[in-house]
Design an enzyme around this catalytic site. Structure first.
Site, PDB file in Angstrom:
ATOM      1  N   ASP A   1       0.856  -1.119   0.141  1.00  0.00           N
ATOM      2  CA  ASP A   1       0.028   0.071   0.008  1.00  0.00           C
ATOM      3  C   ASP A   1       0.860   1.258   0.046  1.00  0.00           C
ATOM      4  O   ASP A   1       1.955   1.272   0.800  1.00  0.00           O
ATOM      5  CB  ASP A   1      -0.904  -0.160   1.232  1.00  0.00           C
ATOM      6  CG  ASP A   1      -2.159   0.932   1.296  1.00  0.00           C
ATOM      7  OD1 ASP A   1      -1.790   2.069   0.905  1.00  0.00           O
ATOM      8  OD2 ASP A   1      -3.316   0.632   1.306  1.00  0.00           O
TER       9      ASP A   1
ATOM     10  N   THR B   1      -1.752   6.507   0.902  1.00  0.00           N
ATOM     11  CA  THR B   1      -2.230   7.610   0.530  1.00  0.00           C
ATOM     12  C   THR B   1      -3.265   8.028   1.597  1.00  0.00           C
ATOM     13  O   THR B   1      -3.430   7.403   2.551  1.00  0.00           O
ATOM     14  CB  THR B   1      -3.136   7.523  -0.852  1.00  0.00           C
ATOM     15  OG1 THR B   1      -4.419   6.835  -0.500  1.00  0.00           O
ATOM     16  CG2 THR B   1      -2.439   6.890  -1.990  1.00  0.00           C
TER      17      THR B   1
ATOM     18  N   THR C   1     -15.317  -2.135 -10.479  1.00  0.00           N
ATOM     19  CA  THR C   1     -16.588  -1.515 -10.220  1.00  0.00           C
ATOM     20  C   THR C   1     -17.650  -1.852 -11.135  1.00  0.00           C
ATOM     21  O   THR C   1     -17.350  -2.020 -12.394  1.00  0.00           O
ATOM     22  CB  THR C   1     -16.138  -0.230  -9.971  1.00  0.00           C
ATOM     23  OG1 THR C   1     -17.499   0.665  -9.678  1.00  0.00           O
ATOM     24  CG2 THR C   1     -15.295   0.468 -11.185  1.00  0.00           C
ATOM     25  N   ASP C   2     -19.028  -1.727 -10.603  1.00  0.00           N
ATOM     26  CA  ASP C   2     -20.045  -1.841 -11.596  1.00  0.00           C
ATOM     27  C   ASP C   2     -20.038  -0.404 -12.460  1.00  0.00           C
ATOM     28  O   ASP C   2     -20.886  -0.434 -13.459  1.00  0.00           O
ATOM     29  CB  ASP C   2     -21.424  -2.001 -10.899  1.00  0.00           C
ATOM     30  CG  ASP C   2     -21.437  -0.818  -9.744  1.00  0.00           C
ATOM     31  OD1 ASP C   2     -20.637   0.004  -9.382  1.00  0.00           O
ATOM     32  OD2 ASP C   2     -22.800  -0.923  -9.245  1.00  0.00           O
ATOM     33  N   GLU C   3     -19.497   0.602 -11.949  1.00  0.00           N
ATOM     34  CA  GLU C   3     -19.532   1.850 -12.526  1.00  0.00           C
ATOM     35  C   GLU C   3     -18.895   1.832 -14.215  1.00  0.00           C
ATOM     36  O   GLU C   3     -19.097   2.781 -14.910  1.00  0.00           O
ATOM     37  CB  GLU C   3     -18.788   2.981 -11.923  1.00  0.00           C
ATOM     38  CG  GLU C   3     -19.325   3.182 -10.355  1.00  0.00           C
ATOM     39  CD  GLU C   3     -18.797   4.470  -9.982  1.00  0.00           C
ATOM     40  OE1 GLU C   3     -18.614   5.391 -10.625  1.00  0.00           O
ATOM     41  OE2 GLU C   3     -18.748   4.608  -8.784  1.00  0.00           O
TER      42      GLU C   3
ATOM     43  N   TYR D   1     -13.063   8.429 -13.279  1.00  0.00           N
ATOM     44  CA  TYR D   1     -12.785   7.364 -12.212  1.00  0.00           C
ATOM     45  C   TYR D   1     -13.209   5.936 -13.098  1.00  0.00           C
ATOM     46  O   TYR D   1     -12.108   5.128 -13.291  1.00  0.00           O
ATOM     47  CB  TYR D   1     -13.418   7.403 -10.892  1.00  0.00           C
ATOM     48  CG  TYR D   1     -13.643   6.329 -10.408  1.00  0.00           C
ATOM     49  CD1 TYR D   1     -12.570   5.458  -9.734  1.00  0.00           C
ATOM     50  CD2 TYR D   1     -14.891   5.793 -10.081  1.00  0.00           C
ATOM     51  CE1 TYR D   1     -12.420   4.390  -9.044  1.00  0.00           C
ATOM     52  CE2 TYR D   1     -15.056   4.478  -9.545  1.00  0.00           C
ATOM     53  CZ  TYR D   1     -13.859   3.781  -8.897  1.00  0.00           C
ATOM     54  OH  TYR D   1     -14.080   2.619  -8.376  1.00  0.00           O
TER      55      TYR D   1
ATOM     56  N   LYS E   1     -10.756   2.783 -14.698  1.00  0.00           N
ATOM     57  CA  LYS E   1     -11.091   1.293 -14.166  1.00  0.00           C
ATOM     58  C   LYS E   1     -11.443   0.557 -15.309  1.00  0.00           C
ATOM     59  O   LYS E   1     -11.042  -0.786 -15.310  1.00  0.00           O
ATOM     60  CB  LYS E   1     -12.347   1.356 -13.017  1.00  0.00           C
ATOM     61  CG  LYS E   1     -12.149   1.805 -11.859  1.00  0.00           C
ATOM     62  CD  LYS E   1     -11.003   1.347 -10.843  1.00  0.00           C
ATOM     63  CE  LYS E   1     -11.346  -0.027 -10.451  1.00  0.00           C
ATOM     64  NZ  LYS E   1     -10.382  -0.463  -9.323  1.00  0.00           N
TER      65      LYS E   1
ATOM     66  N   LYS F   1     -16.642   9.491   1.377  1.00  0.00           N
ATOM     67  CA  LYS F   1     -17.730   8.980   0.910  1.00  0.00           C
ATOM     68  C   LYS F   1     -19.113   9.144   1.552  1.00  0.00           C
ATOM     69  O   LYS F   1     -19.264   9.487   2.835  1.00  0.00           O
ATOM     70  CB  LYS F   1     -17.436   7.455   0.808  1.00  0.00           C
ATOM     71  CG  LYS F   1     -15.914   7.176   0.342  1.00  0.00           C
ATOM     72  CD  LYS F   1     -15.958   7.082  -1.277  1.00  0.00           C
ATOM     73  CE  LYS F   1     -14.633   7.256  -2.298  1.00  0.00           C
ATOM     74  NZ  LYS F   1     -13.862   5.956  -1.961  1.00  0.00           N
ATOM     75  N   LEU F   2     -19.992   8.801   1.091  1.00  0.00           N
ATOM     76  CA  LEU F   2     -21.646   9.534   1.139  1.00  0.00           C
ATOM     77  C   LEU F   2     -21.960   8.834   2.789  1.00  0.00           C
ATOM     78  O   LEU F   2     -22.283   9.990   3.603  1.00  0.00           O
ATOM     79  CB  LEU F   2     -22.682   8.639   0.264  1.00  0.00           C
ATOM     80  CG  LEU F   2     -24.217   9.261   0.692  1.00  0.00           C
ATOM     81  CD1 LEU F   2     -24.206  10.690   0.652  1.00  0.00           C
ATOM     82  CD2 LEU F   2     -24.849   8.602  -0.387  1.00  0.00           C
TER      83      LEU F   2
ATOM     84  N   ASP G   1     -25.624  19.184  -8.433  1.00  0.00           N
ATOM     85  CA  ASP G   1     -25.154  17.887  -8.592  1.00  0.00           C
ATOM     86  C   ASP G   1     -23.914  17.676  -9.293  1.00  0.00           C
ATOM     87  O   ASP G   1     -23.373  18.831  -9.928  1.00  0.00           O
ATOM     88  CB  ASP G   1     -26.422  17.287  -9.764  1.00  0.00           C
ATOM     89  CG  ASP G   1     -26.277  15.936  -9.444  1.00  0.00           C
ATOM     90  OD1 ASP G   1     -25.717  15.302  -8.812  1.00  0.00           O
ATOM     91  OD2 ASP G   1     -27.404  15.300 -10.078  1.00  0.00           O
TER      92      ASP G   1
END
Ligand code: NAD
Length: 327
Positions: A33, A36, A130-132, A156, A160, A195-196, A287
Site C-alpha cells: 500500500d 495515500t 467496479t459496476d461503474e 474514475y 477502471k 464517501k456518502l 449535482d
C-alpha cells in the site's frame, strides 16, 4: 496461497485481509500500500515510522506505489507470491473530476505494472473493478450483469475500465489466469469520510450541513463490505476462475436521499439532537457533473458458481455501520 493484496489499508482491502487471514488455503498475505490519504485502516505505528517493510499480525506490509515496477517485482519474488488481488486505486469520483492524472497513474499504470509482474512470475491475478464501468441505468432497465457492455461515464470509471481491458488482454495474450470483479457501492466500517455514508454520519454528529447532490434521487445498490470481501475470497481460493467477470451486489437499491434519511432517523434515536431532527441539516447542493442516475447488479453468476450469498441485510449492516462511526 501466498497472496499479494494491494491497497490493503483501504476500506475493502482491509476487510478482505481480515477474512483471508483466517482461510485454510491462505499461507501468507503481503499488503502493498502506498499509504495515500485513503489508507485509513493503517495503524499509527505503520504511518508514523514511515515503514518500508514490516511484519504485521496478518502477514507482511510493504509501503510502495503499485506503479513502482521494481518494488512490485521484488515483492513477488521475495515473498514467493502466487496470487495478486488488486484493490489499490484512486477511488473518489469527485477527485477524478477535479484532477484525473492521479487516477490514470494509480488505476491504469499501476494495474499494468502488476500485470507485468504477474506475467513474469505466473501469478493468478484478480482485478477488483467496479459496476461503474457499465455506465448507468434508466429506472426500468435490467440490472448490470457480466454481459453488459462497458460504458464508463466519469473519469474514475474510465480509468477502471481501461485497467479491466488491460487485465483481459493479458489473460488472452499471455494466457495469464485473470478474473475481474464488478461490485456495487460498499458500506461498512473503515471507509473514508469523503464517501456518502461516513460523511453523512460525521457531518450530522458535528452539527454541519449534510450535502445531498441534486435531487438526491440517484439510486445505488448497497452491499455490506464484508459480503464483498467474502465474494472475492471465494473467487481467489477457487481453481476455476480464469478470464471471467463476476458481478457482485446485494440487491439493495436505495436513493441517496432515502439513505441519508435512514441514517438521520437512526441517529435521532441513538444520539438525539438537543432540538429537531438530523434531517434539518440536509442541504441539496449542485449535482455532480455527469452524475450516474442508477446502478443495480445482478449477481446470479456469483450465486450459481460459488453458492455465494450476501449475509448481511441492509438493516443489519447500516446499524453496525452507524454504531462503528459513532464510536
Ligand atoms: P479506498 O480508497 O478506501 O482505498 C484505496 C487503497 O489503495 C488505500 O489504502 C490507498 O493507500 C491505496 N492506494 C491508492 N493508490 C495506490 C498506489 N498507487 N499504490 C499502492 N496503493 C495505493 O478504496 P476502496 O473503497 O477500498 O476500493 C478498493 C477497490 O475496490 C478499488 O479498486 C475500487 O475501485 C473498488 N471498488 C470500490 C467500491 C466501493 O464502494 N468502495 C465498489 C466497487 C469497487
Amino acid at each position: 496461497m501466498n497472496i499479494l493484496v494491494t491497497g490493503g489499508y483501504g476500506f475493502i482491502g482491509w476487510q478482505f485481509i481480515q477474512l483471508a487471514k483466517k482461510h485454510d488455503k491462505v499461507n501468507k498475505i503481503v499488503n502493498a500500500d502506498k499509504l495515500t490519504y485513503a489508507a485509513i485502516n493503517a495503524p499509527l505505528s505503520v504511518r508514523k515510522n514511515n515503514l518500508f517493510h514490516g511484519s504485521e499480525d496478518y502477514g507482511e506490509f510493504v509501503k510502495t506505489c503499485i506503479t513502482d515496477a521494481f518494488n512490485v517485482q521484488w515483492i513477488i519474488k521475495y515473498f514467493n507470491i502466487d496470487t495478486i488481488i488488486n484493490f489499490a486505486a484512486e477511488t473518489h469520483v469527485d477527485n477524478s473530476i477535479n484532477s484525473n492524472l492521479p487516477f490514470v497513474d494509480a488505476n491504469i499504470v499501476g494495474t499494468s505494472c502488476l500485470l507485468d509482474a504477474a506475467k513474469q512470475y505466473n501469478c493468478k491475478f484478480i482485478q477488483v473493478s467496479t459496476d461503474e464501468v457499465y455506465g448507468h441505468l434508466e429506472p426500468s432497465d435490467a440490472a448490470f450483469s457480466e454481459n453488459t457492455p462497458y460504458n464508463p461515464r466519469n473519469p474514475y470509471s474510465a480509468t477502471k475500465a481501461a485497467a479491466d481491458h488491460l487485465t483481459m488482454a493479458y489473460g488472452n495474450t499471455y494466457n495469464l489466469p485473470v478474473s475481474i470483479t464488478h461490485c456495487s457501492n460498499n458500506y461498512g466500517p473503515g471507509q473514508h469520510t469523503e464517501k456518502l455514508i461516513p460523511k453523512t454520519i460525521h457531518n450530522a454528529i458535528n452539527n454541519k450541513p449534510i450535502p445531498v447532490y441534486g435531487d438526491g434521487l440517484q439510486v445505488r445498490d448497497w452491499i455490506y463490505v464484508q459480503d464483498h470481501a467474502q465474494a472475492i475470497l471465494q473467487i481467489a481460493t477457487s481453481e476455476h476462475t480464469s478470464n471471467e467477470h463476476y458481478c457482485i451486489g446485494a440487491s439493495n437499491e436505495i436513493t441517496n436521499l432515502q439513505l441519508v434519511h435512514t441514517i438521520c432517523e437512526r441517529l435521532d434515536v441513538l444520539r438525539p439532537r438537543i432540538q429537531g431532527s438530523y434531517k434539518d441539516l440536509i442541504e441539496h447542493v449542485q449535482d455532480r457533473p455527469g452524475h450516474d442516475r442508477r446502478y443495480a447488479i445482478n449477481s446470479s453468476k456469483m450465486q450459481q458458481q460459488f453458492n455465494w450469498q450476501p449475509q448481511t441485510t441492509f438493516e443489519q449492516g447500516i446499524e453496525k455501520t452507524i454504531e462503528y462511526y459513532l464510536k
